[in-house]
Design an enzyme around this catalytic site. Structure first.
Site, PDB file in Angstrom:
ATOM      1  N   ARG A 101      54.419  30.056  54.541  1.00 30.49           N
ATOM      2  CA  ARG A 101      55.807  29.643  54.710  1.00 30.49           C
ATOM      3  C   ARG A 101      55.941  28.128  54.530  1.00 30.49           C
ATOM      4  NH1 ARG A 101      58.586  31.834  60.043  1.00 30.49           N
ATOM      5  NH2 ARG A 101      57.451  30.141  61.028  1.00 30.49           N
ATOM      6  N   LYS A 202      61.751  26.143  56.872  1.00 29.31           N
ATOM      7  CA  LYS A 202      61.814  25.455  58.162  1.00 29.31           C
ATOM      8  C   LYS A 202      61.931  23.945  57.941  1.00 29.31           C
ATOM      9  CE  LYS A 202      59.959  27.352  62.409  1.00 29.31           C
ATOM     10  NZ  LYS A 202      60.894  28.388  62.812  1.00 29.31           N
ATOM     11  N   GLU A 238      71.701  34.732  61.958  1.00 35.86           N
ATOM     12  CA  GLU A 238      70.648  34.591  62.963  1.00 35.86           C
ATOM     13  C   GLU A 238      71.090  33.662  64.070  1.00 35.86           C
ATOM     14  OE1 GLU A 238      66.992  32.617  61.782  1.00 35.86           O
ATOM     15  OE2 GLU A 238      67.980  31.790  60.033  1.00 35.86           O
TER      16      GLU A 238
HETATM   17  C1  LIG Z   1      61.215  29.600  63.348  1.00 34.23           C
HETATM   18  C2  LIG Z   1      62.500  30.300  63.245  1.00 34.23           C
HETATM   19  C3  LIG Z   1      62.619  31.698  63.421  1.00 34.23           C
HETATM   20  C4  LIG Z   1      61.484  32.558  63.916  1.00 34.23           C
HETATM   21  O1  LIG Z   1      60.357  32.569  63.117  1.00 34.23           O
HETATM   22  P1  LIG Z   1      58.970  33.060  63.721  1.00 34.23           P
HETATM   23  O2  LIG Z   1      58.015  32.917  62.599  1.00 34.23           O
HETATM   24  O3  LIG Z   1      59.139  34.463  64.154  1.00 34.23           O
HETATM   25  O4  LIG Z   1      58.674  32.160  64.870  1.00 34.23           O
HETATM   26  C5  LIG Z   1      63.841  32.282  63.206  1.00 34.23           C
HETATM   27  N1  LIG Z   1      64.926  31.552  62.849  1.00 34.23           N
HETATM   28  C6  LIG Z   1      64.859  30.219  62.692  1.00 34.23           C
HETATM   29  C7  LIG Z   1      66.090  29.481  62.297  1.00 34.23           C
HETATM   30  C8  LIG Z   1      63.656  29.552  62.890  1.00 34.23           C
HETATM   31  O5  LIG Z   1      63.598  28.231  62.748  1.00 34.23           O
END
Ligand SMILES: *Cc1c(COP(=O)(O)O)cnc(C)c1O
Length: 359
Positions: A101, A202, A238
Protein backbone atom coordinates in the site's frame (compact mmCIF):
# COMPACT_ATOMS: atom_id res chain seq x y z
CA UNK A 1 -6.67 18.13 23.68
CA UNK A 2 -4.36 15.38 24.97
CA UNK A 3 -0.64 16.19 24.75
CA UNK A 4 0.95 14.56 21.73
CA UNK A 5 4.01 13.46 23.68
CA UNK A 6 3.64 12.27 27.23
CA UNK A 7 5.96 14.02 29.66
CA UNK A 8 8.45 11.89 31.59
CA UNK A 9 6.17 12.07 34.60
CA UNK A 10 3.27 10.64 32.58
CA UNK A 11 0.69 8.85 34.69
CA UNK A 12 1.02 5.98 32.23
CA UNK A 13 4.60 5.33 33.25
CA UNK A 14 5.68 3.74 36.54
CA UNK A 15 9.17 3.28 37.90
CA UNK A 16 8.99 -0.48 37.51
CA UNK A 17 10.92 -1.41 34.39
CA UNK A 18 12.55 -4.81 34.16
CA UNK A 19 14.40 -6.86 31.58
CA UNK A 20 11.30 -7.95 29.81
CA UNK A 21 8.98 -4.97 30.06
CA UNK A 22 9.22 -1.19 29.96
CA UNK A 23 7.75 0.85 32.83
CA UNK A 24 4.27 1.20 31.39
CA UNK A 25 1.00 0.87 33.33
CA UNK A 26 -0.27 -1.74 30.91
CA UNK A 27 -3.78 -1.80 32.38
CA UNK A 28 -4.32 1.85 31.55
CA UNK A 29 -3.12 1.99 27.95
CA UNK A 30 -5.16 4.12 25.57
CA UNK A 31 -4.33 5.43 22.10
CA UNK A 32 -1.93 8.30 22.81
CA UNK A 33 1.76 8.38 22.07
CA UNK A 34 4.11 6.82 24.58
CA UNK A 35 7.61 7.45 23.20
CA UNK A 36 9.80 4.33 23.16
CA UNK A 37 13.55 3.78 22.94
CA UNK A 38 14.28 3.51 19.23
CA UNK A 39 13.11 4.40 15.74
CA UNK A 40 14.17 3.44 12.24
CA UNK A 41 15.50 5.95 9.71
CA UNK A 42 16.64 5.47 6.14
CA UNK A 43 17.10 7.93 3.33
CA UNK A 44 17.24 7.88 -0.40
CA UNK A 45 17.76 10.30 -3.28
CA UNK A 46 14.87 10.57 -5.71
CA UNK A 47 14.87 7.67 -8.15
CA UNK A 48 17.67 5.79 -6.36
CA UNK A 49 17.23 2.87 -3.94
CA UNK A 50 16.83 3.09 -0.20
CA UNK A 51 19.79 2.04 1.90
CA UNK A 52 19.23 -0.49 4.65
CA UNK A 53 18.77 2.25 7.23
CA UNK A 54 19.54 2.42 10.90
CA UNK A 55 17.92 1.99 14.27
CA UNK A 56 18.58 5.19 16.19
CA UNK A 57 17.38 6.56 19.56
CA UNK A 58 13.82 7.90 19.31
CA UNK A 59 13.81 11.67 19.06
CA UNK A 60 13.26 14.78 17.01
CA UNK A 61 14.45 14.91 13.43
CA UNK A 62 16.09 17.81 11.66
CA UNK A 63 14.52 18.86 8.37
CA UNK A 64 14.96 21.59 5.71
CA UNK A 65 12.36 24.36 5.98
CA UNK A 66 11.96 23.84 2.24
CA UNK A 67 11.22 20.08 2.52
CA UNK A 68 8.52 18.65 0.25
CA UNK A 69 6.55 17.34 3.20
CA UNK A 70 6.47 20.70 5.00
CA UNK A 71 5.56 22.80 1.99
CA UNK A 72 3.47 20.54 -0.19
CA UNK A 73 2.44 17.68 2.09
CA UNK A 74 4.42 15.11 0.14
CA UNK A 75 4.11 12.28 2.61
CA UNK A 76 2.44 8.97 3.35
CA UNK A 77 1.93 7.06 6.53
CA UNK A 78 1.12 3.48 7.41
CA UNK A 79 -0.22 1.81 10.52
CA UNK A 80 0.09 -1.77 11.73
CA UNK A 81 0.50 -3.65 14.98
CA UNK A 82 2.82 -6.15 16.68
CA UNK A 83 1.18 -8.55 19.14
CA UNK A 84 2.68 -10.60 21.95
CA UNK A 85 1.16 -14.09 22.21
CA UNK A 86 0.70 -16.16 25.37
CA UNK A 87 3.87 -18.12 24.61
CA UNK A 88 5.78 -14.88 24.23
CA UNK A 89 6.12 -14.73 20.48
CA UNK A 90 5.97 -11.32 18.86
CA UNK A 91 4.05 -11.27 15.60
CA UNK A 92 2.99 -8.80 12.92
CA UNK A 93 -0.30 -8.87 11.03
CA UNK A 94 0.12 -8.84 7.21
CA UNK A 95 3.02 -6.34 7.05
CA UNK A 96 3.52 -7.16 3.35
CA UNK A 97 0.14 -5.56 2.69
CA UNK A 98 1.24 -2.30 4.30
CA UNK A 99 4.43 -2.42 2.24
CA UNK A 100 2.43 -2.74 -0.98
CA UNK A 101 0.00 0.00 0.00
CA UNK A 102 2.91 2.34 0.71
CA UNK A 103 4.28 1.63 -2.75
CA UNK A 104 0.94 2.40 -4.38
CA UNK A 105 0.79 5.68 -2.48
CA UNK A 106 4.39 6.53 -3.34
CA UNK A 107 3.59 6.04 -7.00
CA UNK A 108 0.59 8.40 -6.72
CA UNK A 109 2.68 11.09 -4.99
CA UNK A 110 5.79 10.61 -7.19
CA UNK A 111 7.91 9.48 -4.28
CA UNK A 112 10.65 6.89 -4.17
CA UNK A 113 9.68 4.06 -1.80
CA UNK A 114 11.49 1.24 -0.03
CA UNK A 115 11.04 -2.25 -1.51
CA UNK A 116 8.44 -4.46 0.16
CA UNK A 117 11.23 -6.53 1.66
CA UNK A 118 13.03 -3.46 3.01
CA UNK A 119 9.76 -2.27 4.51
CA UNK A 120 9.07 -5.53 6.33
CA UNK A 121 12.69 -5.91 7.54
CA UNK A 122 12.72 -2.35 8.85
CA UNK A 123 9.44 -2.91 10.69
CA UNK A 124 10.80 -6.10 12.26
CA UNK A 125 14.00 -4.41 13.38
CA UNK A 126 12.13 -1.48 14.89
CA UNK A 127 9.85 -3.80 16.84
CA UNK A 128 12.74 -5.95 18.07
CA UNK A 129 14.64 -2.86 19.23
CA UNK A 130 11.54 -1.84 21.19
CA UNK A 131 10.55 -5.32 22.33
CA UNK A 132 10.03 -4.23 25.95
CA UNK A 133 7.27 -1.91 24.79
CA UNK A 134 5.14 -4.66 23.25
CA UNK A 135 2.32 -5.01 25.80
CA UNK A 136 1.73 -8.30 27.64
CA UNK A 137 -0.74 -10.66 25.88
CA UNK A 138 -4.27 -9.34 26.02
CA UNK A 139 -3.27 -5.87 27.24
CA UNK A 140 -2.91 -4.25 23.81
CA UNK A 141 -0.37 -4.10 21.03
CA UNK A 142 2.62 -2.16 19.78
CA UNK A 143 1.28 0.28 17.20
CA UNK A 144 3.79 0.79 14.39
CA UNK A 145 3.78 4.00 12.39
CA UNK A 146 5.91 4.00 9.22
CA UNK A 147 6.28 7.36 7.45
CA UNK A 148 7.59 8.07 3.98
CA UNK A 149 8.21 11.77 3.57
CA UNK A 150 9.78 14.11 1.03
CA UNK A 151 12.63 15.63 3.04
CA UNK A 152 14.58 17.16 0.15
CA UNK A 153 14.21 20.90 -0.51
CA UNK A 154 11.80 22.03 -3.25
CA UNK A 155 10.70 25.61 -3.74
CA UNK A 156 8.54 25.26 -6.84
CA UNK A 157 5.96 22.49 -6.79
CA UNK A 158 7.76 19.27 -7.70
CA UNK A 159 8.66 15.97 -6.11
CA UNK A 160 11.40 16.28 -3.49
CA UNK A 161 14.99 15.31 -4.37
CA UNK A 162 15.31 13.24 -1.16
CA UNK A 163 13.02 10.90 0.80
CA UNK A 164 13.13 9.67 4.38
CA UNK A 165 11.57 6.43 5.54
CA UNK A 166 11.00 6.55 9.26
CA UNK A 167 9.31 4.12 11.65
CA UNK A 168 8.33 4.84 15.22
CA UNK A 169 6.17 2.81 17.58
CA UNK A 170 3.96 3.28 20.61
CA UNK A 171 2.21 0.79 22.88
CA UNK A 172 -1.58 1.10 22.62
CA UNK A 173 -4.46 -0.46 24.52
CA UNK A 174 -7.38 -2.54 23.31
CA UNK A 175 -9.70 -0.07 21.67
CA UNK A 176 -12.47 -2.63 21.70
CA UNK A 177 -12.83 -3.10 25.41
CA UNK A 178 -12.35 0.62 26.08
CA UNK A 179 -15.78 1.76 24.92
CA UNK A 180 -19.15 0.58 23.66
CA UNK A 181 -20.37 0.86 20.05
CA UNK A 182 -19.68 3.86 17.85
CA UNK A 183 -22.20 6.65 17.44
CA UNK A 184 -21.65 7.99 13.94
CA UNK A 185 -23.03 11.10 12.33
CA UNK A 186 -23.33 11.48 8.56
CA UNK A 187 -21.44 14.56 7.37
CA UNK A 188 -23.60 16.76 5.12
CA UNK A 189 -21.07 19.53 4.77
CA UNK A 190 -17.61 18.14 4.08
CA UNK A 191 -16.32 15.44 1.74
CA UNK A 192 -13.26 13.36 2.46
CA UNK A 193 -12.20 12.35 -1.03
CA UNK A 194 -12.89 13.06 -4.69
CA UNK A 195 -12.71 10.95 -7.83
CA UNK A 196 -9.20 11.28 -9.18
CA UNK A 197 -7.88 12.55 -5.85
CA UNK A 198 -5.85 10.77 -3.18
CA UNK A 199 -8.57 9.23 -0.97
CA UNK A 200 -7.38 5.75 -1.90
CA UNK A 201 -3.85 6.23 -0.55
CA UNK A 202 -2.67 7.04 2.97
CA UNK A 203 -1.48 10.50 2.01
CA UNK A 204 -0.83 12.81 4.98
CA UNK A 205 -2.88 15.46 3.15
CA UNK A 206 -6.12 13.48 3.56
CA UNK A 207 -6.27 13.74 7.32
CA UNK A 208 -5.98 17.30 8.60
CA UNK A 209 -9.07 18.38 6.59
CA UNK A 210 -11.06 15.73 8.49
CA UNK A 211 -10.26 17.25 11.88
CA UNK A 212 -12.84 20.01 11.51
CA UNK A 213 -15.70 17.56 10.88
CA UNK A 214 -14.45 15.31 13.63
CA UNK A 215 -14.23 18.13 16.12
CA UNK A 216 -17.76 19.28 15.35
CA UNK A 217 -19.07 15.72 15.63
CA UNK A 218 -17.32 15.13 18.94
CA UNK A 219 -18.57 18.38 20.38
CA UNK A 220 -22.10 17.14 19.61
CA UNK A 221 -21.42 13.86 21.41
CA UNK A 222 -20.73 11.59 18.42
CA UNK A 223 -17.75 9.26 18.24
CA UNK A 224 -16.91 9.74 14.58
CA UNK A 225 -17.98 11.00 11.15
CA UNK A 226 -19.42 9.00 8.27
CA UNK A 227 -18.51 10.55 4.91
CA UNK A 228 -20.63 10.40 1.77
CA UNK A 229 -19.29 10.20 -1.78
CA UNK A 230 -18.44 13.61 -3.22
CA UNK A 231 -19.88 12.90 -6.67
CA UNK A 232 -23.51 12.24 -5.67
CA UNK A 233 -23.75 12.58 -1.89
CA UNK A 234 -25.98 9.49 -1.98
CA UNK A 235 -23.62 6.68 -1.05
CA UNK A 236 -21.64 6.04 2.10
CA UNK A 237 -17.86 5.90 1.81
CA UNK A 238 -16.01 5.54 5.08
CA UNK A 239 -15.37 6.92 8.55
CA UNK A 240 -12.42 9.26 9.30
CA UNK A 241 -9.85 6.47 9.70
CA UNK A 242 -11.76 3.25 9.24
CA UNK A 243 -13.84 1.38 6.68
CA UNK A 244 -17.54 0.63 7.03
CA UNK A 245 -19.71 -2.45 6.49
CA UNK A 246 -23.46 -3.04 6.66
CA UNK A 247 -25.11 -6.40 7.28
CA UNK A 248 -28.63 -7.58 6.57
CA UNK A 249 -29.64 -11.23 6.63
CA UNK A 250 -26.90 -13.26 5.02
CA UNK A 251 -25.43 -10.33 3.07
CA UNK A 252 -22.51 -8.20 4.20
CA UNK A 253 -21.78 -5.15 2.05
CA UNK A 254 -19.01 -2.58 1.97
CA UNK A 255 -18.33 0.24 -0.52
CA UNK A 256 -15.75 -0.61 -3.20
CA UNK A 257 -12.17 0.67 -2.98
CA UNK A 258 -12.08 2.25 -6.40
CA UNK A 259 -10.15 5.43 -5.63
CA UNK A 260 -11.96 7.44 -2.99
CA UNK A 261 -11.87 4.87 -0.20
CA UNK A 262 -8.75 3.72 1.60
CA UNK A 263 -8.23 -0.01 0.95
CA UNK A 264 -8.00 -1.19 4.54
CA UNK A 265 -6.11 -4.37 5.29
CA UNK A 266 -8.56 -5.12 8.08
CA UNK A 267 -11.40 -4.57 5.59
CA UNK A 268 -9.91 -7.08 3.18
CA UNK A 269 -9.30 -9.63 5.96
CA UNK A 270 -12.83 -9.25 7.33
CA UNK A 271 -14.33 -9.78 3.86
CA UNK A 272 -12.45 -13.07 3.72
CA UNK A 273 -13.46 -14.19 7.23
CA UNK A 274 -17.13 -13.31 6.66
CA UNK A 275 -17.11 -15.42 3.46
CA UNK A 276 -15.48 -18.27 5.38
CA UNK A 277 -18.43 -18.40 7.78
CA UNK A 278 -21.01 -18.42 5.03
CA UNK A 279 -21.90 -14.78 4.47
CA UNK A 280 -22.26 -13.38 1.00
CA UNK A 281 -19.88 -10.42 0.83
CA UNK A 282 -20.60 -7.68 -1.69
CA UNK A 283 -18.19 -4.86 -2.50
CA UNK A 284 -20.46 -2.33 -4.15
CA UNK A 285 -22.00 1.10 -3.73
CA UNK A 286 -24.05 1.30 -0.53
CA UNK A 287 -26.70 4.02 -0.46
CA UNK A 288 -27.71 5.97 2.62
CA UNK A 289 -31.20 4.38 2.34
CA UNK A 290 -29.65 0.94 2.62
CA UNK A 291 -27.56 2.02 5.55
CA UNK A 292 -30.68 3.19 7.35
CA UNK A 293 -32.33 -0.19 6.73
CA UNK A 294 -29.42 -2.40 7.73
CA UNK A 295 -29.60 -4.69 10.75
CA UNK A 296 -26.02 -4.15 11.65
CA UNK A 297 -23.24 -1.69 10.85
CA UNK A 298 -19.60 -2.00 11.82
CA UNK A 299 -16.22 -0.43 11.15
CA UNK A 300 -12.82 -1.97 10.53
CA UNK A 301 -9.28 -0.66 10.92
CA UNK A 302 -5.96 -1.51 12.53
CA UNK A 303 -6.65 0.49 15.70
CA UNK A 304 -10.11 -0.91 16.47
CA UNK A 305 -9.93 -4.16 14.45
CA UNK A 306 -13.75 -4.56 14.19
CA UNK A 307 -16.07 -2.23 16.05
CA UNK A 308 -19.86 -2.26 16.17
CA UNK A 309 -21.76 0.87 15.25
CA UNK A 310 -24.43 1.48 17.84
CA UNK A 311 -26.17 4.38 16.10
CA UNK A 312 -26.00 6.44 12.92
CA UNK A 313 -27.49 9.92 12.82
CA UNK A 314 -28.65 11.18 9.42
CA UNK A 315 -30.22 14.67 9.51
CA UNK A 316 -32.66 14.31 12.39
CA UNK A 317 -32.95 10.55 12.21
CA UNK A 318 -31.03 8.38 14.65
CA UNK A 319 -30.96 4.70 13.73
CA UNK A 320 -29.95 2.04 16.22
CA UNK A 321 -28.29 -1.21 15.15
CA UNK A 322 -27.63 -4.63 16.61
CA UNK A 323 -24.53 -4.81 18.83
CA UNK A 324 -23.33 -7.11 21.61
CA UNK A 325 -22.92 -10.87 21.90
CA UNK A 326 -25.32 -11.72 19.09
CA UNK A 327 -23.79 -9.33 16.58
CA UNK A 328 -21.81 -10.50 13.56
CA UNK A 329 -19.23 -7.79 14.32
CA UNK A 330 -18.56 -9.39 17.71
CA UNK A 331 -18.00 -12.75 16.04
CA UNK A 332 -15.72 -11.31 13.34
CA UNK A 333 -13.77 -9.32 15.92
CA UNK A 334 -13.14 -12.47 17.92
CA UNK A 335 -12.18 -14.49 14.83
CA UNK A 336 -9.61 -11.93 13.74
CA UNK A 337 -8.15 -11.13 17.18
CA UNK A 338 -7.86 -14.87 17.94
CA UNK A 339 -5.72 -15.25 14.82
CA UNK A 340 -3.66 -12.17 15.71
CA UNK A 341 -3.13 -13.28 19.32
CA UNK A 342 -2.25 -16.86 18.39
CA UNK A 343 -5.33 -18.28 20.16
CA UNK A 344 -6.50 -19.79 16.87
CA UNK A 345 -4.28 -21.32 14.25
CA UNK A 346 -3.34 -18.92 11.45
CA UNK A 347 -4.52 -20.96 8.47
CA UNK A 348 -4.15 -18.03 6.09
CA UNK A 349 -0.50 -17.22 6.63
CA UNK A 350 -1.32 -13.71 7.80
CA UNK A 351 0.95 -13.63 10.83
CA UNK A 352 4.68 -12.94 10.58
CA UNK A 353 6.73 -13.95 13.56
CA UNK A 354 9.69 -11.75 14.45
CA UNK A 355 11.43 -13.15 17.51
CA UNK A 356 15.08 -13.01 16.58
CA UNK A 357 14.42 -13.70 12.92
CA UNK A 358 15.78 -10.51 11.41
CA UNK A 359 18.34 -10.90 8.65
C1 LIG B 1 -5.85 3.44 7.60
C2 LIG B 1 -7.23 3.71 7.21
C3 LIG B 1 -8.22 2.71 7.18
C4 LIG B 1 -8.00 1.32 7.73
O1 LIG B 1 -6.99 0.60 7.13
P1 LIG B 1 -6.36 -0.66 7.87
O2 LIG B 1 -5.32 -1.15 6.94
O3 LIG B 1 -7.45 -1.64 8.09
O4 LIG B 1 -5.82 -0.15 9.16
C5 LIG B 1 -9.47 3.03 6.70
N1 LIG B 1 -9.77 4.28 6.27
C6 LIG B 1 -8.86 5.27 6.30
C7 LIG B 1 -9.25 6.62 5.82
C8 LIG B 1 -7.57 5.03 6.78
O5 LIG B 1 -6.68 6.01 6.82
Amino acid sequence: MAPSVLPASSPLLTSEANEKYANVKWEELGFSLIPTDYMHVSKCKQGESFSEGEIVPYGDISISPCAGILNYGQGLFEGLKAYRTENDQIRLFRPDQNALRLQTGADRLCMTSPSADQFVQAVKKTVLANKKWVPPPGKGALYIRPLLIGTGAVLGIASAPEYTFLIYVSPVGNYHTASSGLNLVVDHMYRRAHTGGTGGVKSCTNYSPVVKSLREAKSSGFSDILFLDAATGRNIEEVSTCNIFIAKGNIVSTPPTSGTILPGITRKSICELARDIGYQVQERDVSVEELLEAEEVFCTGTAMVVKAVDTVTFHNKKIKYRTGEEALSTKLHLMLTNIQMGVDEDKKGWMVEINGCVE
